[in-house]
Design a protein around this motif. Structure first.
Motif: not given
Lengths: 201, 201
Positions: B127, B129-131
DNA sequence: AAAAATTAGTTCCACAAGGAATTGACCAGC
DNA sequence: GCTGGTCAATTCCTTGTGGAACTAATTTTT
């Protein structure tokens, strides 16, 4: 910790439905869960196998907490409790009858029965007619377990049925009965002989 | 063998429910004609938790053969197939979303996802946005699996519903929906937390 | 009456599943 | 820019499960 797990696993109310049921809408926390909601919602409602999804969902929501409680309270596994429960419903059956009725494999049942006998919940005597078969009966202790557990099981069922009025319950019961009976019937003539086996209550 | 056990324990066929539902009379009749094993009968009809017994029975009769077939046909476990199936219903969710929605433990899901990726049924990307989160999507191959399996799942469901006419199906669907939605809703505020977690589809 | 087939239950073993602890990423608050 | 808390995912480890092979009792076959 109680809070924790409640927060940890789970799905929650769903949005699409909320739209048509503003009564159920309740506040901000719903928003954070929206995405998950949507997914669970989809699994239950946008699913080509919606009926299956629903009864699977019900089974999940019913069995998990109850057998979790049984485990905690009596330290009995699901199979073990099923044996006790089965004997409560019909005393004096054999292990293999429970096996065929619940679709647990024989060995799993054998283990369960032996442990229950160790724990003193179940007694075993050899069938006079057929010395291979062992007739199982509940002991006092076993009966006590059922007596304590049963209200909880029945209670959750009632809770689940709470949103339905009496007529609706009758109706649901009748419709499910129809389906179940038909499956029962069809089972006898399945060629395929022998469901692979898995758990059930 | 089914004959056998039926002979041994006589069929007491019951019960208050049948009496007030003459529509089912033929069902009961059918039962005795089929020499349905009395114990299974008791479990379904003489049970204080009859509703639970029924949907558990349905879940059993539905899941066991289908997932058995999936195992044979694709060599995929239940969890693994659930992942694929979930992605088919809603593509691009993360593993943990599937976890929360299906109540499979995360690690079990992690394993399943990894195997599916190995097998080429699922693709994973991080993702933006959020790794931490990894977005899962179905590959062609994965889609093909679902496309082959789905008719079978839907087919069995239809088969199960066969004894009901259209109006009855509508009705059943509606009633189950009511129950499911209420549980869905109540879930967020369940006190008695610690749900251990187990399988579901 | 002996051999073959069937059935109840048990034992053995391989393996899959889930709890707990771990890593790495993110988001506070100060 | 740290520090503590949370969350996604993974790895480790223990346990429980169920398939297969086995024993013993029973029924069926010839």
């Amino acid at each position: 910790m109680r809070e924790k797990s409640a927060r940890r696993l789970r799905l929650q109310h769903n949005d699409a439905f909320m739209v048509e049921n503003p009564a159920l809408e309740d506040g901000a926390e719903m928003l954070s869960r929206q995405r998950l909601d949507a997914f669970t919602h989809a699994r239950l409602w946008k699913n080509p196998c919606g009926f299956a999804a629903r009864f699977n969902y019900l089974a999940l929501r019913y069995n998990v907490p109850l057998y979790g409680w049984v485990k905690e309270r009596f330290d009995l596994s699901r199979v073990e409790f099923v044996v006790i429960y089965s004997l409560a419903i019909q005393d004096g059956v054999s292990a293999s009858e429970i096996a065929s009725s619940t679709a647990f494999p024989k060995n799993t049942l054998s283990r369960a029965v032996n442990r229950l006998i160790c724990l003193g919940y179940v007694a075993r005597r050899i069938d006079g007619g057929d010395r291979r078969a062992q007739i199982l009966t509940l002991t006092e202790a076993g009966r006590a377990v059922v007596d304590e557990a049963m209200p909880r099981f029945a209670g959750l069922e009632q809770e689940m049925l709470a949103p339905l009025n009496l007529v609706e319950r009758e109706m649901l019961s009748m419709l499910l009965a129809k389906v179940v009976l038909a499956m029962f019937h069809s089972e006898s003539q399945t060629e395929d002989g022998g469901v692979p086996s898995t758990e059930e209550m």
